[in-house]
Write a protein that holds these residues in place. Sequence first.
Motif, PDB file in Angstrom:
ATOM      1  N   GLU A 400       4.268 -18.733   1.439  1.00 42.54           N
ATOM      2  CA  GLU A 400       3.630 -17.467   1.089  1.00 42.54           C
ATOM      3  C   GLU A 400       4.568 -16.314   1.409  1.00 42.54           C
ATOM      4  O   GLU A 400       5.128 -16.242   2.506  1.00 42.54           O
ATOM      5  N   THR A 401       4.748 -15.440   0.443  1.00 42.19           N
ATOM      6  CA  THR A 401       5.542 -14.240   0.695  1.00 42.19           C
ATOM      7  C   THR A 401       4.753 -13.222   1.500  1.00 42.19           C
ATOM      8  O   THR A 401       5.327 -12.451   2.272  1.00 42.19           O
ATOM      9  N   LYS A 402       3.434 -13.216   1.323  1.00 42.65           N
ATOM     10  CA  LYS A 402       2.556 -12.303   2.049  1.00 42.65           C
ATOM     11  C   LYS A 402       1.333 -13.089   2.503  1.00 42.65           C
ATOM     12  O   LYS A 402       0.740 -13.822   1.708  1.00 42.65           O
ATOM     13  N   SER A 404      -2.114 -14.478   2.992  1.00 45.31           N
ATOM     14  CA  SER A 404      -3.357 -14.309   2.238  1.00 45.31           C
ATOM     15  C   SER A 404      -4.522 -14.077   3.196  1.00 45.31           C
ATOM     16  O   SER A 404      -4.458 -14.454   4.376  1.00 45.31           O
ATOM     17  N   SER A 434      -8.574  -5.602   4.206  1.00 43.59           N
ATOM     18  CA  SER A 434      -7.614  -5.924   3.155  1.00 43.59           C
ATOM     19  C   SER A 434      -8.188  -5.601   1.780  1.00 43.59           C
ATOM     20  O   SER A 434      -9.352  -5.917   1.480  1.00 43.59           O
TER      21      SER A 434
END
Length: 711
Positions: A400-402, A404, A434
């Motif tokens: 994951e880049t960010k 979740s 978020s």
Amino acid sequence: MIRYALMISAALTAAGQAGARDISVRSGEHDGYTRLVVQVPPGTEWGLKRTKNGAKLNVALPDAEFQTGAVFQRLSQNRLSAISQTNPGDALEMEFGCDCFATAFLHQNTMIVVDIAPGAALPPISSDIPPPTLPKAAVVNAPLPGPQALDPLVLPLLNLKAQVFEDQLSTRLLQGADRDLVDLELSQIGPRNSNGNQSLDMPPRMDLNIAVTSVLDDLDGLLGPSIPQLEKKPACISSAELGFDSWSDERLFPEQVAELRTGLFQEFDHLDKERAMKLAKLYAYFGFGAEAVRSLGWMGEETPETNRISAIAAVLDDRPLKGSNPFRDLQRCESDAAIWAALTEGKLAEDAQIRVMEHSFARLPDHLRRQVGPMLSDIFVAAQKLEAARRVLRAVDRIETKPSPGATQAKAGVAKAEGDQEKSETLLKDVVGSSEAGLEAPLALARLIEQRWAERGSASARELELAASYTVELRRSEIGPLMQRTYALALSLGQEFDQSFDLLEDIPNSAETLDRAVQVLTARADDDTFLRRIFNLPEPMAQSLTTETAISIAERLASLGFARPTLFWSNRPQDTIRRKDRALLHAQAALLSGQPHKALLELGDEPSDKAMSLRAQANLDIGEFENAGRVLLQFDRVNEAERLFWLSDMEDVPQPAVDQKFGQVRRATLALAEPVTRIEEQPLADATALLENSANARDNIAQLLALVRAD
């Protein structure tokens, strides 16, 4: 460098394989006895030793570790009160909650069966049973068969396995001995080999066509089960049979879908079932559960393979299964079926293969790891497998880049299980705030409010507003009732008790939330609000509260001086636990009602500090100052005891307190009450004695006045 890494990996693998051996312990209740079944490898030596009010089971496995986590889940009697093992390899220690004894026997060479029954101990059980003496067969004169008749004869009886007959006969004899139907002279308990003589082997392809029966067989319905009733588990599904890795190829998803849908329906709208099956698998592989179920619906048939696809699709859509679970009881399998069994069942089984699940998870495509990783982590956290949960979340972080919202919420669960409440609250706040969170935000808010209640914290104004908005927004969704309960609990934490209880009266199935709200009400509300809400609580809601909550209500009512309500909340028919606490409340209610004798009966011989205080108060109400003082002396309340001894005109004090106030008062009073000794035959000496007595009396009176002014 790679060589060293491989060497380290091999060493770690060998160390893991050399770890403790897990031995499962299962339990069951039967009519008149409690049964434990311990699974051991064939050939294991074992022994049962009786102890005072218990027993110890020793097995000859130096690294044995008994798995007893699920023993008490199926026990309803109190014959077995505790079971434990100090270190791997030590004996399994059992403590009995009744005047019971334990007997044990070996079943099928791999199961040690321990029966716990009330009564006096029977003779010790052993496998050293003398063989029975069979009567000699009568000699019958018959003509010998001819040569043609001898050729097809097969005599398997001489080659049959002798252990089969011995095991069956031993089981029947031991069963009869346990029920006092037969008498056996058995050797003492001691270590012995659990594997009998295997020298006589059964010939290959030879069916066992001989059965051993006895008169005891006709009494099976009266004697109860003679062997453990073990649940038959389904066969494992191999990774090759499931074939999840082959549900998609290397091509892009749109290309594969287009190819399968093109030839899905043939001439006259005839469905190509093979393509429909492949399409359903493809949808499930890429995380589209609803589409996979729709493709299976076109087929109009139900097979084991379609059931497995439907179960995986339900997991991916986070919805309950319809029908039976094809992966039930498969967490023990060393295949990909183990991870889907855990995800479909929602909890970790006792025999779950955690390492196999992690390996299967690592082989999933990235999008599925992101999707099911938080769910698998929550399952591990619920089973207190925190390190496995961390490994799963680390695997999700790597792809994951960010982070979740789902993964962040799973990390909050791990932090909470570790006891790091601050970190858990921070992570949940991140999910709630978020902008990318869907249903994760209201679910995170529900967890946050629940955590605030566990810490006895309070809900902020912003959290109350969010809970109110989610309640309205999601009122017709599946989590609508959950958000209503969350909002009601948040209102109680914000001390908005009237609004919270009015809302709870309209929410179905809210007994747990009501119980929590009442606990907050009892602990924080002012007297007026507390009494108004408790006295106006509807009867069904009042009866649904737990025993702990009812006791806390009764304690506060007693502190406010309400005798009848205290007795009501501490004497509900459904409450069967915390008997001592409820007895103290009964005594307190009796004192409030002016019934000190009844209070003494309720207290009995309870030695707690609170019971001592109530017992002293009851004696004081009766007027037994001396008894009350003696009780307070046991409670180390010496000054109060001296006061009661003074009121009772007691001269012989058990523990005189020289420096205590009422000890001085008692001595001064006793000195003033002493009669004056007259010397009539000596007038001058008599006058001198009177003057000294008068001076002493003035000193004692001055001391009493000084003690009074000190207050």
